[in-house]
Design an enzyme around this catalytic site. Structure first.
Site, short mmCIF file in Angstrom:
data_model
loop_
_atom_site.label_atom_id
_atom_site.label_comp_id
_atom_site.label_asym_id
_atom_site.label_seq_id
_atom_site.Cartn_x
_atom_site.Cartn_y
_atom_site.Cartn_z
N SER A 151 22.60 51.58 39.51
CA SER A 151 22.97 50.40 40.30
C SER A 151 22.12 50.30 41.55
O SER A 151 22.05 49.24 42.17
CB SER A 151 24.42 50.50 40.77
N ASN B 197 24.51 43.45 43.01
CA ASN B 197 25.19 44.31 43.99
C ASN B 197 24.82 43.98 45.43
O ASN B 197 25.61 44.19 46.34
CB ASN B 197 24.92 45.79 43.70
N HIS C 59 20.03 47.11 34.06
CA HIS C 59 21.33 47.27 34.72
C HIS C 59 22.38 46.39 34.05
O HIS C 59 22.29 45.16 34.11
CB HIS C 59 21.19 46.93 36.21
N GLU D 115 20.32 43.01 34.34
CA GLU D 115 19.24 42.88 35.32
C GLU D 115 18.07 43.75 34.84
O GLU D 115 18.25 44.95 34.61
CB GLU D 115 19.70 43.34 36.70
N1 CAA Z 1 35.63 46.17 25.93
C1 CAA Z 1 35.56 45.12 25.07
N2 CAA Z 1 36.19 43.94 25.29
C2 CAA Z 1 36.95 43.83 26.39
C3 CAA Z 1 37.08 44.89 27.33
C4 CAA Z 1 36.37 46.10 27.06
N3 CAA Z 1 36.42 47.15 27.88
N4 CAA Z 1 37.89 44.48 28.33
C5 CAA Z 1 38.25 43.22 28.04
N5 CAA Z 1 37.67 42.82 26.89
C6 CAA Z 1 37.77 41.51 26.25
C7 CAA Z 1 39.15 41.26 25.70
O1 CAA Z 1 39.26 41.76 24.37
C8 CAA Z 1 39.26 39.75 25.75
O2 CAA Z 1 38.59 39.16 24.66
P1 CAA Z 1 39.13 37.74 24.05
O3 CAA Z 1 39.20 36.78 25.21
O4 CAA Z 1 38.09 37.37 23.05
O5 CAA Z 1 40.46 38.06 23.46
C9 CAA Z 1 38.44 39.37 26.99
O6 CAA Z 1 37.56 40.50 27.24
C10 CAA Z 1 39.32 39.13 28.17
O7 CAA Z 1 40.12 40.30 28.38
P2 CAA Z 1 41.66 40.29 28.79
O8 CAA Z 1 42.32 39.04 28.28
O9 CAA Z 1 42.26 41.61 28.42
O10 CAA Z 1 41.69 40.34 30.35
P3 CAA Z 1 40.99 39.39 31.39
O11 CAA Z 1 41.01 37.96 30.96
O12 CAA Z 1 41.63 39.79 32.67
O13 CAA Z 1 39.47 39.86 31.41
C11 CAA Z 1 37.72 41.10 32.35
C12 CAA Z 1 39.09 41.16 31.69
C13 CAA Z 1 36.70 40.62 31.35
C14 CAA Z 1 37.40 42.53 32.76
C15 CAA Z 1 37.78 40.11 33.57
O14 CAA Z 1 38.86 40.43 34.39
C16 CAA Z 1 36.51 40.11 34.40
O15 CAA Z 1 35.54 39.47 34.04
N6 CAA Z 1 36.55 40.82 35.54
C17 CAA Z 1 35.39 40.94 36.43
C18 CAA Z 1 34.49 42.02 35.91
C19 CAA Z 1 33.28 42.19 36.77
O16 CAA Z 1 33.09 41.56 37.79
N7 CAA Z 1 32.43 43.12 36.33
C20 CAA Z 1 31.23 43.47 37.08
C21 CAA Z 1 31.51 44.69 37.91
S1 CAA Z 1 30.11 45.12 38.87
C22 CAA Z 1 29.24 46.14 37.88
O17 CAA Z 1 29.59 46.47 36.80
C23 CAA Z 1 27.92 46.58 38.42
C24 CAA Z 1 27.81 47.70 39.30
O18 CAA Z 1 26.72 48.22 39.41
C25 CAA Z 1 28.91 48.22 40.13
#
Ligand code: CAA
Length: 295
Positions: free
Chosen positions: A123, A194, A144, A156
């Site tokens: 990251s 980030n 990334h 990325e």
């Molecule tokens: N693996 C596979 N599929 C997953 C999953 C996983 N771990 N988690 C959720 N899903 C899927 C679900 O199966 C669901 O699919 P369908 O809509 O087709 O049924 C879909 O994603 C939505 O999941 P949920 O309904 O369970 O829950 P939600 O609507 O709250 O979504 C989320 C969950 C996708 C995590 C959503 O909350 C989200 O987008 N959150 C923000 C995530 C984010 O910002 N990530 C970036 C973090 S920063 C980073 O990673 C970089 C770094 O360097 C720190």
């Protein structure tokens, strides 16, 4: 299956949440994948996590039974680093520690074929430092991914000082083939996402630390007021406070701007083992009883 995926045989180093997600996404698109860890236990957990995720996709009708089985059959797990020698693209996703990554890059460089690309999912650690540990800096880059990898569409591509145009083109083709959208960014701590996301998350932590509003109200405000899928403190817990703290420190060290400095509360929470969802406690309590009691 895309031509591009068929030409990349993917090695993933690190079988944690990110490594397993990268393996699953690559195999889903048709690539052969080999996941490496020096210990067997994390490999077993990775196999279990990917099998569960695939079973969920099958039960939701996103994959047929045959497709799910074929996806799993394309992934192997190994404790032998030498087994990665046939990989044409190795993606490292181990702990965010520069010394650990540099040492691994040196070992991988010795094992891989001359044309293989070596990518880091870091990251915030400079890709140039990792490239310097190899004899192939033109074939070293950042790839990334975002968590959860099977869901998040972005990759990325981090272009370091010596990364060649041909390497960037191959990385772009790979990202497209596994269904991701790639953006290109310079090798500067934090890259695009980030660099923008971390100051926002830290502002939320400071707001909470100063007693300005409750964790729940800060999160609901940003979910409903700005349309974010998760509020900032829930997202911080999801990313992991230790990971976020390391990213903050890298950003601060690179730019020396106050907005990247981790608030004192972050340091205390990491020291206390409150790492977020993965440790059962962060800004929120994730114990089964607490989760069951939530509205
Ligand atoms: N693996 C596979 N599929 C997953 C999953 C996983 N771990 N988690 C959720 N899903 C899927 C679900 O199966 C669901 O699919 P369908 O809509 O087709 O049924 C879909 O994603 C939505 O999941 P949920 O309904 O369970 O829950 P939600 O609507 O709250 O979504 C989320 C969950 C996708 C995590 C959503 O909350 C989200 O987008 N959150 C923000 C995530 C984010 O910002 N990530 C970036 C973090 S920063 C980073 O990673 C970089 C770094 O360097 C720190």
């Amino acid at each position: 299956m895309s031509d591009h995926v068929s030409i990349e045989s993917v090695g993933v180093v690190g079988a944690g949440f990110m490594g397993s997600g990268i393996a699953e996404s690559s195999a889903r698109a048709g690539a052969r994948v080999l996941v490496y860890e020096p210990q067997q236990a994390p490999l077993d957990r990775s196999r279990e996590a990917i099998s569960t995720s695939v079973a969920k996709a099958v039960s939701k009708g996103k994959l047929s039974d045959d497709e799910g089985n074929a996806l799993l059959a394309r992934i192997d797990w190994t404790t032998d680093l030498g087994a990665l020698s046939a990989s044409t693209l190795v993606i490292e996703a181990v702990v965010e520690d520069e010394d650990v990554k540099r040492e691994l890059f040196g070992r991988l460089d010795a094992v891989l074929g001359p044309d293989a690309l070596l990518a880091s999912n870091t990251s915030s650690i400079p890709i140039a430092q990792l490239a310097a540990a190899t004899s192939r800096p033109d074939r070293v880059l950042g790839l990334h991914f975002f968590s959860p990898v099977p869901v998040m569409k972005l990759v990325e591509i981090v272009v370091a000082l010596d990364t060649s145009d041909a390497t960037v083109a191959r990385a772009q083709a790979f990202a497209t083939a596994i269904g991701k959208t790639a953006v290109r960014t310079k090798d500067r701590s934090g890259f695009i996402v980030n660099m923008l996301l971390v100051p926002y998350l830290m502002a939320a932590v400071r707001m909470y630390e100063e007693g300005f509003a409750s964790a729940e109200d800060i999160d609901v405000a940003m979910q409903l007021g700005a349309g974010h899928p998760m509020g900032p403190l829930t997202l911080a817990d999801f990313i992991g406070l230790d990971v976020l703290y390391a990213v903050c420190n890298s950003l601060y060290e690179e730019f020396k701007r106050d907005e990247y400095a981790p608030p004192p509360l972050m340091k205390r929470m990491v020291a206390a083992g409150r790492l977020g969802r993965k440790s059962g406690r962060g800004f929120y309590d994730y114990s089964p009883a607490a989760v069951a009691a939530r509205p």
